[in-house]
Design a protein around this motif. Structure first.
Motif, PDB file in Angstrom:
ATOM      1  N   GLU A   1      29.527 -93.659  14.344  1.00 52.51           N
ATOM      2  CA  GLU A   1      28.828 -93.744  13.071  1.00 52.51           C
ATOM      3  C   GLU A   1      29.753 -93.205  11.997  1.00 52.51           C
ATOM      4  OE1 GLU A   1      24.333 -92.632  12.375  1.00 52.51           O
ATOM      5  OE2 GLU A   1      25.226 -91.410  13.957  1.00 52.51           O
ATOM      6  N   VAL A   2      29.959 -93.961  10.945  1.00 50.22           N
ATOM      7  CA  VAL A   2      30.745 -93.468   9.813  1.00 50.22           C
ATOM      8  C   VAL A   2      29.804 -93.366   8.624  1.00 50.22           C
ATOM      9  CG1 VAL A   2      32.636 -93.957   8.244  1.00 50.22           C
ATOM     10  CG2 VAL A   2      32.882 -94.446  10.665  1.00 50.22           C
ATOM     11  N   ASN A   3      29.669 -92.161   8.089  1.00 48.43           N
ATOM     12  CA  ASN A   3      28.738 -91.960   6.990  1.00 48.43           C
ATOM     13  C   ASN A   3      29.451 -91.451   5.748  1.00 48.43           C
ATOM     14  OD1 ASN A   3      26.467 -92.656   8.533  1.00 48.43           O
ATOM     15  ND2 ASN A   3      26.438 -90.603   9.444  1.00 48.43           N
ATOM     16  N   ASN A   4      29.314 -92.189   4.680  1.00 47.69           N
ATOM     17  CA  ASN A   4      29.760 -91.726   3.365  1.00 47.69           C
ATOM     18  C   ASN A   4      31.190 -91.186   3.368  1.00 47.69           C
ATOM     19  OD1 ASN A   4      29.294 -91.319   0.645  1.00 47.69           O
ATOM     20  ND2 ASN A   4      28.685 -89.172   0.961  1.00 47.69           N
ATOM     21  N   LEU A   5      32.089 -91.897   4.023  1.00 40.62           N
ATOM     22  CA  LEU A   5      33.470 -91.423   4.161  1.00 40.62           C
ATOM     23  C   LEU A   5      34.251 -91.612   2.855  1.00 40.62           C
ATOM     24  CD1 LEU A   5      35.574 -90.409   6.309  1.00 40.62           C
ATOM     25  CD2 LEU A   5      36.264 -92.798   6.519  1.00 40.62           C
ATOM     26  N   HIS A   6      34.897 -90.531   2.427  1.00 37.99           N
ATOM     27  CA  HIS A   6      35.742 -90.586   1.228  1.00 37.99           C
ATOM     28  C   HIS A   6      37.162 -90.163   1.591  1.00 37.99           C
ATOM     29  CE1 HIS A   6      31.903 -90.650  -0.838  1.00 37.99           C
ATOM     30  NE2 HIS A   6      32.520 -90.901  -1.980  1.00 37.99           N
ATOM     31  N   VAL A   7      38.119 -90.939   1.193  1.00 35.24           N
ATOM     32  CA  VAL A   7      39.518 -90.563   1.414  1.00 35.24           C
ATOM     33  C   VAL A   7      40.265 -90.729   0.108  1.00 35.24           C
ATOM     34  CG1 VAL A   7      41.635 -91.032   2.699  1.00 35.24           C
ATOM     35  CG2 VAL A   7      39.430 -91.394   3.791  1.00 35.24           C
ATOM     36  N   GLU A   8      41.092 -89.747  -0.218  1.00 38.70           N
ATOM     37  CA  GLU A   8      41.923 -89.936  -1.409  1.00 38.70           C
ATOM     38  C   GLU A   8      43.366 -89.554  -1.131  1.00 38.70           C
ATOM     39  OE1 GLU A   8      39.637 -87.517  -4.082  1.00 38.70           O
ATOM     40  OE2 GLU A   8      41.093 -85.886  -3.973  1.00 38.70           O
ATOM     41  N   PHE A   9      44.262 -90.140  -1.898  1.00 40.11           N
ATOM     42  CA  PHE A   9      45.679 -89.834  -1.792  1.00 40.11           C
ATOM     43  C   PHE A   9      46.105 -89.098  -3.045  1.00 40.11           C
ATOM     44  CE2 PHE A   9      45.143 -93.182   1.220  1.00 40.11           C
ATOM     45  CZ  PHE A   9      45.999 -92.827   2.247  1.00 40.11           C
ATOM     46  N   ARG A  10      46.639 -87.898  -2.848  1.00 35.19           N
ATOM     47  CA  ARG A  10      47.057 -87.115  -4.017  1.00 35.19           C
ATOM     48  C   ARG A  10      48.561 -87.242  -4.160  1.00 35.19           C
ATOM     49  NH1 ARG A  10      43.433 -82.269  -1.633  1.00 35.19           N
ATOM     50  NH2 ARG A  10      41.466 -83.379  -1.863  1.00 35.19           N
ATOM     51  N   THR A  11      48.966 -87.966  -5.176  1.00 33.15           N
ATOM     52  CA  THR A  11      50.395 -88.134  -5.407  1.00 33.15           C
ATOM     53  C   THR A  11      50.731 -87.522  -6.749  1.00 33.15           C
ATOM     54  OG1 THR A  11      50.208 -90.196  -6.632  1.00 33.15           O
ATOM     55  CG2 THR A  11      50.232 -90.358  -4.247  1.00 33.15           C
ATOM     56  N   GLN A  12      52.024 -87.434  -7.006  1.00 30.67           N
ATOM     57  CA  GLN A  12      52.443 -86.846  -8.279  1.00 30.67           C
ATOM     58  C   GLN A  12      52.071 -87.740  -9.457  1.00 30.67           C
ATOM     59  OE1 GLN A  12      56.829 -87.361  -6.901  1.00 30.67           O
ATOM     60  NE2 GLN A  12      56.858 -87.449  -9.109  1.00 30.67           N
ATOM     61  N   TYR A  13      51.696 -88.988  -9.136  1.00 24.95           N
ATOM     62  CA  TYR A  13      51.345 -89.902 -10.218  1.00 24.95           C
ATOM     63  C   TYR A  13      49.832 -89.973 -10.435  1.00 24.95           C
ATOM     64  CZ  TYR A  13      56.143 -91.409  -9.694  1.00 24.95           C
ATOM     65  OH  TYR A  13      57.501 -91.444  -9.626  1.00 24.95           O
ATOM     66  N   GLY A  14      49.073 -89.209  -9.656  1.00 21.46           N
ATOM     67  CA  GLY A  14      47.630 -89.222  -9.830  1.00 21.46           C
ATOM     68  C   GLY A  14      46.920 -89.341  -8.492  1.00 21.46           C
ATOM     69  N   VAL A  15      45.604 -89.266  -8.540  1.00 20.26           N
ATOM     70  CA  VAL A  15      44.814 -89.341  -7.319  1.00 20.26           C
ATOM     71  C   VAL A  15      44.337 -90.776  -7.135  1.00 20.26           C
ATOM     72  CG1 VAL A  15      42.718 -88.562  -6.188  1.00 20.26           C
ATOM     73  CG2 VAL A  15      44.095 -86.954  -7.506  1.00 20.26           C
ATOM     74  N   ALA A  16      44.617 -91.323  -5.956  1.00 19.29           N
ATOM     75  CA  ALA A  16      44.153 -92.669  -5.657  1.00 19.29           C
ATOM     76  C   ALA A  16      42.990 -92.555  -4.682  1.00 19.29           C
ATOM     77  CB  ALA A  16      45.281 -93.492  -5.049  1.00 19.29           C
ATOM     78  N   ARG A  17      41.815 -93.054  -5.101  1.00 21.34           N
ATOM     79  CA  ARG A  17      40.647 -92.986  -4.217  1.00 21.34           C
ATOM     80  C   ARG A  17      40.603 -94.245  -3.369  1.00 21.34           C
ATOM     81  NH1 ARG A  17      39.037 -89.867  -8.444  1.00 21.34           N
ATOM     82  NH2 ARG A  17      38.651 -91.661  -9.770  1.00 21.34           N
ATOM     83  N   ALA A  18      41.095 -94.111  -2.152  1.00 22.07           N
ATOM     84  CA  ALA A  18      41.264 -95.282  -1.302  1.00 22.07           C
ATOM     85  C   ALA A  18      39.965 -95.675  -0.619  1.00 22.07           C
ATOM     86  CB  ALA A  18      42.337 -95.012  -0.254  1.00 22.07           C
ATOM     87  N   VAL A  19      39.160 -94.687  -0.225  1.00 27.82           N
ATOM     88  CA  VAL A  19      37.870 -94.966   0.409  1.00 27.82           C
ATOM     89  C   VAL A  19      36.818 -94.156  -0.331  1.00 27.82           C
ATOM     90  CG1 VAL A  19      36.558 -94.924   2.555  1.00 27.82           C
ATOM     91  CG2 VAL A  19      39.019 -95.302   2.634  1.00 27.82           C
ATOM     92  N   ASN A  20      35.754 -94.852  -0.800  1.00 32.19           N
ATOM     93  CA  ASN A  20      34.755 -94.175  -1.626  1.00 32.19           C
ATOM     94  C   ASN A  20      33.356 -94.350  -1.062  1.00 32.19           C
ATOM     95  OD1 ASN A  20      36.698 -93.633  -3.856  1.00 32.19           O
ATOM     96  ND2 ASN A  20      36.735 -95.867  -3.830  1.00 32.19           N
TER      97      ASN A  20
END
Lengths: 313, 343, 308
Positions: free
Chosen positions: B22-41
């Motif tokens: 079960e995958v519930n409300n998974l959030h993943v982000e990538f924090r780079t020097q150019y900003g935060v990329a929200r890859a999974v929301n």
């Protein structure tokens, strides 16, 4: 290819790499590789440190008097290993010469030999590398074998033998002999870089396209191949300049480089070596100047290479 | 299979009656020097034994990142799971310490990758890379591990498995290499297999063979299979259910027949319409206008609104549409799903 | 594989004759009066002159002289140095010392470079990485004529940790400081290549696979990444040998070690042609053989390389 793939391909790098910051900034505003590299360089502390150091060294070589140095050739034996006085802020060496003045004036010969030798190596490397890479075949085979032979002799050994042979005239100060020696022996890396980048870009589609449109060899090289190799070529030459300065000092240290009344850090280090237990100063100061000069050029080359090759970050 | 697994199970607290994954409300982000990329929301889905769930979407929509987050092999930094849970048999994997999490991989959840040539280590033989699993996870001797590896290569139908065990990855053809990958993933009898674009790098004929093999092995072992792909054709053949992802969110989740016959989300609908069809030969192909949003600047409201034919003012404002229940077991994140489905 | 080795051996023969010929030509060509150089200060009678000219084939064309010399060399007769000593004897004394020195240098340099390079590669951007990079930059730009006397001054004389000079029959300990100086010539490059290679391999897909296989971090890095990362480092050793030989000329001089570099340098200064050409020829052979071995090792390390 489905349309989805077409969309995907247009949207960005495949394989769903999360974010490609470089790529992103490129889609925002198209920029050349050189432009990107310059933006990275401006932020590099190493680059600015190296650039300032190089500037100081160049000033030292052009206008030694700016640095308040006295006359490096005014040596009075009575002052042997004497303490600092007046403008001789670093004291005197075993012949009673002003250590500070000799060290400052040493920059000129180092830089002159280094620059000229690098220029010679650059021209030879450019011609050999370009023609070997572009024409391939027997020309490439002969040039590559020739490079193998040159690299088959350890560098310093070859330099010693060659410099010794070239500087047979006892009256010369050795500057010409060392310059030619280093220039003639130092081109192999430059040639290899040139050769491999020519071979790499020769097979690129856009070069093939240009050739099909009727561009001749000269035009192909100037317009399409050279610009892609320039960055790495300049980096190699900058670093070569640093190592040439070190090699000149080494040859002078060994007594086959600059000689006579020429002023060279290598000679100073060599002369001071015998008195290192009692008077280390005349050994240490030229050593530091030599090391910093070499460091400055290698750092400069390093910083530029890093800027052009973001892969290694 | 499951009986043997129970004995060697390394994890206490797994509830055999809880849902498989079960995958519930998974959030993943990538924090780079150019900003935060929200890859999974906020990705949601569940998987049952023997079921095939296809995750569908364009490149950069967060499919692969979701898979890596489930496996726990995100490159971190820069990647971070910021919210949500990944429950395997009732245990939230995200809360496990790394040494237990590590034992989940390959033992319970395994993964195969898109490009087998780069995904296999070039300097070790396939026998070594397969046997490594048995030696490190099962404590087998080299000889036993080799025997098991040969059996596995047989199972994935590599001809002359015994002779090829000492070969290096580059000595195999593309299809054979992908079979090696599959063998490696199945070595420790996992209950969940994640296949990340397993056939994208292959020829069409080989693709069909590999998909057939996967389906066959899945049936034998009653595994749950998550198939990540952008290939609608592959999906129609093998998937039971489909999750369509867009900009890091599951925008529609439905059974394969429902979604193909009556999509409820404009994006899913547009994807389907962009498949070239023989019976529509000579007609204009429908393509989706515009590009997916940059993950550093996802639009307010529904992320699809700038490209959507149904978009109204409400779509351009936060909060984004919730997962509306379209039918039992079927959701769509669209305020106007009724209009979309009704056409 | 066999064909590759044969081709390489043929290339080596070519390189060998090319390199020795260049050195031979430079040492012997345009010599004003080789016989007088041989005799030193003593005056030569006409008879002796004639005899020597015949013995050394001095009236023959240059290429023929080179041929006679190589014939002697390849049958183990290195001739006599201008100092009157047999060059073969000098070599048997000098080579063992230099080989010991070079081996210690290579082992120290490779160990430090690989360990620090791997750590740097894993923790890119960390304090350790940045400090290491700065140190390699400094080492890279310290000419050996600066490093050798300074190390002797600081560690040999001021601190007294090591003997400042080594002498004719050096102990292991006496060779450590010169070996460190010598090793510094190659350590920076080796470290940087290791670092870059580890960093690149860490990003590769097979590392992700290894992690998906549930392998421990130590195993992923220590086995999968390291095995791949060492491939380019090993190839450097071949290039390094040349650098070490050059460095030995200065290092052996500063630390007074009677090895190959020491003898060579003295030979070049005193225009001792036979000595120089003899030593250089053996050096070139060593260099070529080591490079061949490194290439073969490369093939063993990387199964993708196929020598045809």
């Amino acid at each position: 290819m489905s349309d989805l793939e077409a969309v995907a391909a247009a949207a960005g790098p495949s394989g769903e790499a999360p974010v490609q910051p470089r790529h992103k900034s490129k889609t925002d505003k198209p920029r050349s590789l050189a432009g990107d590299a310059w933006i990275d360089l401006r932020k590099s502390k190493i680059f600015w440190t190296a650039a300032v150091l190089v500037l100081i060294i160049v000033l030292m070589a052009l206008f030694p008097s700016l640095f308040g140095a006295g006359n490096p050739r005014e040596c009075i034996l009575a002052r042997q290993h004497g303490a600092a006085s007046g403008s001789a802020i670093l004291g005197y060496d075993y012949q009673g010469c002003d250590v500070y003045a000799k060290t400052i004036y040493g920059a000129r010969n180092s830089l002159q030999v280094g620059l000229l030798a690098t220029l010679i190596s650059g021209v030879i490397g450019l011609i050999f590398g370009l023609s070997a890479g572009y024409f391939g075949g027997w020309l490439d085979a002969i040039l590559s074998r020739f490079i193998d032979v040159v690299l088959g002799i350890p560098f310093l050994l070859a330099a010693i033998v060659l410099a010794k042979r070239l500087s047979a005239d006892p009256n010369s100060n050795g500057v010409l002999a060392v310059t030619i020696t280093l220039g003639v022996l130092g081109w192999t890396t430059a040639a290899r870089i040139m050769r491999s980048s020519v071979i790499a870009s020769k097979n690129q589609d856009y070069v093939a396209a240009a050739r099909m449109l009727g561009s001749g060899p000269a035009r192909l090289m100037m317009r399409h191949i050279l610009p892609n190799s320039t960055a790495s070529f300049i980096v190699v030459l900058t670093i070569l300049l640093g190592t040439n300065i070190a090699s000149e000092a080494t040859l002078s240290y060994l007594g086959i480089g600059l000689k006579g009344d020429a002023i060279s850090w290598g000679i100073s280090i060599s002369e001071a070596g015998a008195f290192v237990r009692t008077a280390p100063g005349p050994l240490i100061w030229p050593s530091i100047f030599l090391a910093v000069t070499v460091l400055a050029f290698i750092m400069l080359g390093d910083a530029v290479r890093d800027a052009f090759d973001p892969k290694l970050r | 299979m499951t009986d043997i697994k129970a004995e060697i199970d390394v994890l206490p607290g797994l509830d055999p009656h809880a849902p498989l994954l079960e995958v519930n409300n998974l959030h993943v982000e990538f924090r780079t020097q150019y900003g935060v990329a929200r890859a999974v929301n906020g990705a949601n889905f569940r998987l049952a034994p023997g079921e095939t769930l296809a995750i569908l979407g364009e490149s950069g929509c967060g499919k692969s990142v979701t898979a890596q987050a489930i496996m726990g092999i995100l490159d971190s930094p820069p990647g971070f799971v910021t919210q949500g849970e990944v429950k395997y048999r009732g245990t939230d994997l995200l809360k496990l310490p790394e040494n237990q999490r590590r034992k989940m991989r390959a033992n319970h959840i395994a993964m195969i990758f898109q490009d087998a040539l780069s995904a296999l280590n070039p300097v070790f033989t396939v026998g070594y890379q397969l046997g490594e699993l048995f030696r490190k996870h099962r404590g087998m001797s080299r000889a036993d591990a080799k025997k098991r590896s040969i059996e596995l290569l047989d199972q994935v139908k590599i001809p002359a498995a015994k002779a090829r065990i000492g070969d290096y990855p580059h000595q195999f053809s593309g299809g054979m290499r992908q079979r090696v990958m599959i063998a490696m993933a199945l070595a420790l009898d996992p209950e969940v297999l994640i296949a990340d674009e397993p056939t994208t790098a292959l020829d069409v004929t080989v693709q069909a063979q590999i998909m057939g093999l996967l389906a066959e092995l899945q049936q034998q072992r009653n595994m749950g299979l998550i198939l990540i792909t952008h290939d609608m054709g592959v999906v129609a053949d093998v998937a039971d259910r489909i999750s369509v992802m867009y900009a890091g969110k599951v925008v529609e989740e439905a059974g394969v027949y429902d979604i193909y016959s009556r999509p409820a989300h404009p994006y899913a609908k547009a994807l389907l319409e962009s498949i070239p069809r023989l019976d529509m030969k000579g007609q204009q192909l429908n393509v989706i206008r515009g590009l997916p949003p940059a993950l550093t600047a996802i639009p307010q409201g529904c992320a699809f609104n700038p490209r959507c034919a149904y978009a109204q003012d409400v779509c351009r404002q936060d909060p984004p549409p919730p997962p509306y229940a379209v039918a039992p077991g079927r959701t769509a994140r669209c305020h106007f799903w009724r209009d979309v489905i009704g056409e | 594989m066999f064909r590759y080795i044969v081709r390489r051996l043929l290339q080596m023969v070519l390189t060998f004759f090319g390199a020795t010929f260049i050195v031979y030509a430079l040492m012997f060509a345009n010599q004003d009066d080789p016989l007088q150089a041989l005799a030193g200060e003593r005056p030569l009678t006409q008879n002796v002159r004639q005899a020597l000219t015949e013995r050394y084939h001095l009236n023959d064309p240059f290429l023929v002289q080179y041929w006679y010399y190589m014939k002697g060399l390849l049958t183990g007769d290195f001739g006599t140095s201008l100092t009157g000593r047999r060059i073969g004897d000098m070599m048997t004394q000098a080579w063992p010392v230099t080989i010991r020195l070079a081996l210690i240098a290579i082992v120290i340099a490779a160990t430090v470079a690989v360990v620090a390079g791997v750590i740097s590669g894993i923790r890119r951007g960390s304090l350790f990485d940045n400090v290491t990079l700065v140190i390699t930059l400094i080492i890279l730009s310290l000419p050996i004529i600066v490093l050798a006397p300074l190390c002797q001054l600081i560690f040999g004389i001021k601190l007294g940790w090591f003997p400042p000079t080594a002498g004719a029959h050096p102990s292991f300990w006496a060779l450590v400081l010169p070996a460190l100086v010598l090793g510094s010539l190659v350590i920076a490059t080796e470290l940087r290549v290791t670092r870059a290679s580890v960093a690149e391999n860490l990003r590769s897909d097979y590392v992700r696979t290894a992690r998906a296989k549930g392998l421990s971090r130590n195993r992923v890095i220590g086995v999968h990444v390291l095995r791949n990362s060492l491939i380019p480092v090993v190839t450097l050793i071949g290039v390094d040998i040349g650098g070490l030989m050059s460095g030995a000329i200065v290092t052996e001089g500063v630390f007074n070690i009677p090895g190959v570099g020491f003898n060579l340098f003295r030979g070049i200064r005193t225009e001792d042609g036979p000595l120089v050409v003899g030593f250089v020829s053996i050096l070139v052979i060593v260099f070529l053989v080591v490079n061949l071995l490194v290439d073969l090792l490369y093939a063993a390390l990387d199964p993708r390389i196929r020598y045809e």
